[in-house]
Design a protein around this motif. Structure first.
Motif, PDB file in Angstrom:
ATOM      1  N   LEU A   1       0.728  -1.286  -0.040  1.00  0.00           N
ATOM      2  CA  LEU A   1      -0.065  -0.170  -0.106  1.00  0.00           C
ATOM      3  C   LEU A   1       1.000   1.137  -0.006  1.00  0.00           C
ATOM      4  CD1 LEU A   1      -2.912  -1.077   2.506  1.00  0.00           C
ATOM      5  CD2 LEU A   1      -3.023  -0.665  -0.012  1.00  0.00           C
ATOM      6  N   LEU A   2       1.839   1.174   0.750  1.00  0.00           N
ATOM      7  CA  LEU A   2       2.890   2.401   0.809  1.00  0.00           C
ATOM      8  C   LEU A   2       3.557   2.821  -0.201  1.00  0.00           C
ATOM      9  CD1 LEU A   2       4.478   2.064   4.460  1.00  0.00           C
ATOM     10  CD2 LEU A   2       2.436   3.511   3.557  1.00  0.00           C
TER      11      LEU A   2
ATOM     12  N   THR B   1       2.320   1.687  -3.341  1.00  0.00           N
ATOM     13  CA  THR B   1       1.458   2.172  -4.365  1.00  0.00           C
ATOM     14  C   THR B   1       1.224   3.418  -4.222  1.00  0.00           C
ATOM     15  OG1 THR B   1       0.369  -0.008  -4.469  1.00  0.00           O
ATOM     16  CG2 THR B   1      -0.970   1.698  -5.243  1.00  0.00           C
ATOM     17  N   LYS B   2       1.265   3.902  -3.103  1.00  0.00           N
ATOM     18  CA  LYS B   2       0.792   5.377  -2.746  1.00  0.00           C
ATOM     19  C   LYS B   2       1.976   6.375  -3.426  1.00  0.00           C
ATOM     20  CE  LYS B   2       0.065   9.510  -0.536  1.00  0.00           C
ATOM     21  NZ  LYS B   2      -0.762  10.639  -1.067  1.00  0.00           N
TER      22      LYS B   2
ATOM     23  N   SER C   1       1.816   6.605  -7.049  1.00  0.00           N
ATOM     24  CA  SER C   1       1.088   7.569  -7.716  1.00  0.00           C
ATOM     25  C   SER C   1       1.390   8.974  -7.427  1.00  0.00           C
ATOM     26  CB  SER C   1      -0.435   7.256  -7.018  1.00  0.00           C
ATOM     27  OG  SER C   1      -0.190   7.574  -5.516  1.00  0.00           O
ATOM     28  N   ASP C   2       2.248   9.111  -6.453  1.00  0.00           N
ATOM     29  CA  ASP C   2       2.828  10.569  -5.918  1.00  0.00           C
ATOM     30  C   ASP C   2       3.761  10.861  -7.185  1.00  0.00           C
ATOM     31  OD1 ASP C   2       1.259  10.498  -3.767  1.00  0.00           O
ATOM     32  OD2 ASP C   2       2.849   9.957  -2.458  1.00  0.00           O
TER      33      ASP C   2
ATOM     34  N   TYR D   1       1.895  16.575  -2.429  1.00  0.00           N
ATOM     35  CA  TYR D   1       1.503  16.471  -1.067  1.00  0.00           C
ATOM     36  C   TYR D   1       0.619  17.630  -0.358  1.00  0.00           C
ATOM     37  CZ  TYR D   1       4.700  12.623  -1.417  1.00  0.00           C
ATOM     38  OH  TYR D   1       5.426  11.505  -1.995  1.00  0.00           O
TER      39      TYR D   1
ATOM     40  N   SER E   1      -2.867  15.414   3.226  1.00  0.00           N
ATOM     41  CA  SER E   1      -3.019  14.211   2.430  1.00  0.00           C
ATOM     42  C   SER E   1      -2.283  13.165   2.998  1.00  0.00           C
ATOM     43  CB  SER E   1      -2.362  14.639   1.023  1.00  0.00           C
ATOM     44  OG  SER E   1      -1.143  15.058   1.083  1.00  0.00           O
ATOM     45  N   LEU E   2      -1.426  13.537   3.935  1.00  0.00           N
ATOM     46  CA  LEU E   2      -0.666  12.415   4.582  1.00  0.00           C
ATOM     47  C   LEU E   2      -1.035  12.229   6.085  1.00  0.00           C
ATOM     48  CD1 LEU E   2       3.075  12.977   3.407  1.00  0.00           C
ATOM     49  CD2 LEU E   2       1.306  11.129   2.828  1.00  0.00           C
TER      50      LEU E   2
ATOM     51  N   TYR F   1       7.777  10.210   1.419  1.00  0.00           N
ATOM     52  CA  TYR F   1       7.268  10.692   2.610  1.00  0.00           C
ATOM     53  C   TYR F   1       8.078   9.857   3.736  1.00  0.00           C
ATOM     54  CZ  TYR F   1       4.053   6.877   1.330  1.00  0.00           C
ATOM     55  OH  TYR F   1       3.672   5.686   0.866  1.00  0.00           O
TER      56      TYR F   1
END
Length: 428
Positions: free
Chosen positions: A48-49, A51-52, A55-56, A246, A250-251, A333
């Motif tokens: 998940l991280l 994938t995030k 996309s960033d 960001y 958003s985080l 991040y």
């Protein structure tokens, strides 16, 4: 002969066997299940991280490409403007001040760092003078067109609307825009895990550069217009990328997003902090990332040590006009808040399973006790009868299953035996 023999404590007691049958699945299967779920959850959380951050990086890449297109299309628009063509008509002899004022207005409107006009042979005509420039810089003579600009126009005279990404030597940039020279010298900062390097300063320039022809009514090229944007220490540019990728809120969990542009492996503009108020400009990327991205041309999507902390990071190579890898675009991040949340989730999951195991063990022991207690009472009754206590009985058992019936039959059998035993003297 059975190759596996149960321990004596287990083989000699139905009670121990029942307890082992009840508790063994809880003590073995449940921990294995917890371990499997923890490993699966850890992998899924990492995915998940990643994938995030993937996309960033796509968002940052899209904005970077958009700026390249805007530099190119903006310069092309000025080159094709009627006002510039009119100022360059033979009937209206060119006045450098008039053309320079037009270029200055266009440069301000487009947000470019420089805008210069040359003849097709590379002779200087005019340049945009930024507001606030010193008189010495404003009146400095324009040198011949640098060779870096010569390849921007194809042989048939048509230029692409998209700007190119180039690395220029200091003298080449000084010929285009001497007022930008102070932004070039970047002292290198010793960085943990970076590749060995003998350099002390990075003095080259990374620019977005576009060169477009100015044509007359017959389509003949009468001038060349060069416009560009310097990326070295361009804080507005990198901060805008960070705000897009960001935005505030958003985080979760207090993590912080960062963005960076690298020339080779050196941070030339970034919002990663070296100290609280000092940006990490001049620090370098780790050798592992450098080898993967600049060496092999891969996109890095993984954890990475950035200056002084671990980040969930994405790096992609930046290519110049000749498809050579000249730098990297980075977004990422802080991993620490997510790592703490992960440990908290694993801890909560472990507590839940411990609670479930304790509750299951309690119920299992109660159910096992309902089986071995009647057996123990029957066994104890038989021992007492063997010792001569013929009046010993199992007594009332709460269970209404086969064990309860068996205990009742045993008491009835003992009553019959007791009656027969008492009758034998009378018969004698």
């Amino acid at each position: 002969m059975n190759p596996w023999r149960a321990p004596r404590w287990l083989a000699g007691s139905v009670r121990n066997k029942l307890l082992a049958m009840a508790l063994l699945p809880l003590l073995v299967a449940f921990p294995m299940l917890v371990l499997a779920l923890a490993l699966w959850g850890n992998v899924a959380y990492d995915r998940l991280l990643i994938t995030k951050v993937r996309s960033d990086l796509a968002v940052a890449h899209g904005y970077f490409e958009q700026v390249l297109s805007e530099v190119g299309s903006g310069t092309q628009g000025v080159a094709g403007s009627q006002a510039l063509y009119t100022a360059l008509r033979p009937a209206n002899p060119t006045e450098r001040r008039e053309v320079g004022e037009q270029l200055a207005l266009a440069r301000e409107r487009l947000g470019l760092d420089f805008l210069l006009l040359y003849t097709p042979q590379g002779q200087p005509l005019a340049r945009a003078v930024p507001s606030g420039l010193s008189q010495a810089d404003a009146s400095a003579p324009i040198p011949l067109m640098p060779s870096a600009l010569g390849g921007a126009v194809s042989e048939n005279g048509r230029a692409a609307a998209r700007a190119r990404l180039l690395v220029l030597e200091p003298d080449a940039l000084d010929a285009l825009a001497p007022h930008l020279s102070p932004r070039l010298r970047i002292p290198l900062v010793a960085t943990r895990n970076a590749a060995p390097d003998t350099r002390e300063t990075e003095h080259r320039a990374m620019v977005m550069l576009a060169t477009h022809p100015v044509r007359d009514a017959a389509g003949q090229t009468i001038a060349l217009l060069a416009g560009g944007l310097l990326l070295n220490q361009n804080l507005d540019f990198i901060d805008h990328i960070n705000r897009i990728v960001y935005p505030e809120g958003s985080l979760p969990f207090g993590s912080q997003g960062t963005a960076t542009l690298f020339m080779d492996d050196v941070r030339i503009t970034t919002n990663v902090r070296l100290f609280q108020d000092q940006r990490a400009i001049g620090t370098r990327v780790s050798q592992t990332v450098r080898d993967a991205v600049l060496g092999r041309g891969q996109t890095w999507l993984d954890r990475a040590f950035v200056v002084n902390d671990w980040y969930v990071s994405a790096y992609e190579p930046l290519l110049d006009a000749h498809d050579q890898r000249i730098g990297m675009l980075y977004v990422g991040y802080l991993e620490a808040p997510f790592r703490l949340v992960r440990y908290a989730m694993l801890g909560v999951m472990g507590l839940i399973f411990l609670g479930v195991m304790a509750l299951s063990a309690w119920f299992s022991l109660r159910w096992a006790r309902s089986i071995f207690q009647p057996v123990q009472r029957m066994n104890r009754t038989m021992q007492l009868v063997e010792e001569g206590q013929s009046a010993a009985r199992v007594g009332e058992i709460a269970a209404r299953d086969e064990l309860g019936a068996l205990a009742g039959h045993l008491d009835e059998l003992l009553d019959v035996i007791d009656e027969k035993t008492a009758a034998l003297p009378r018969w004698g």
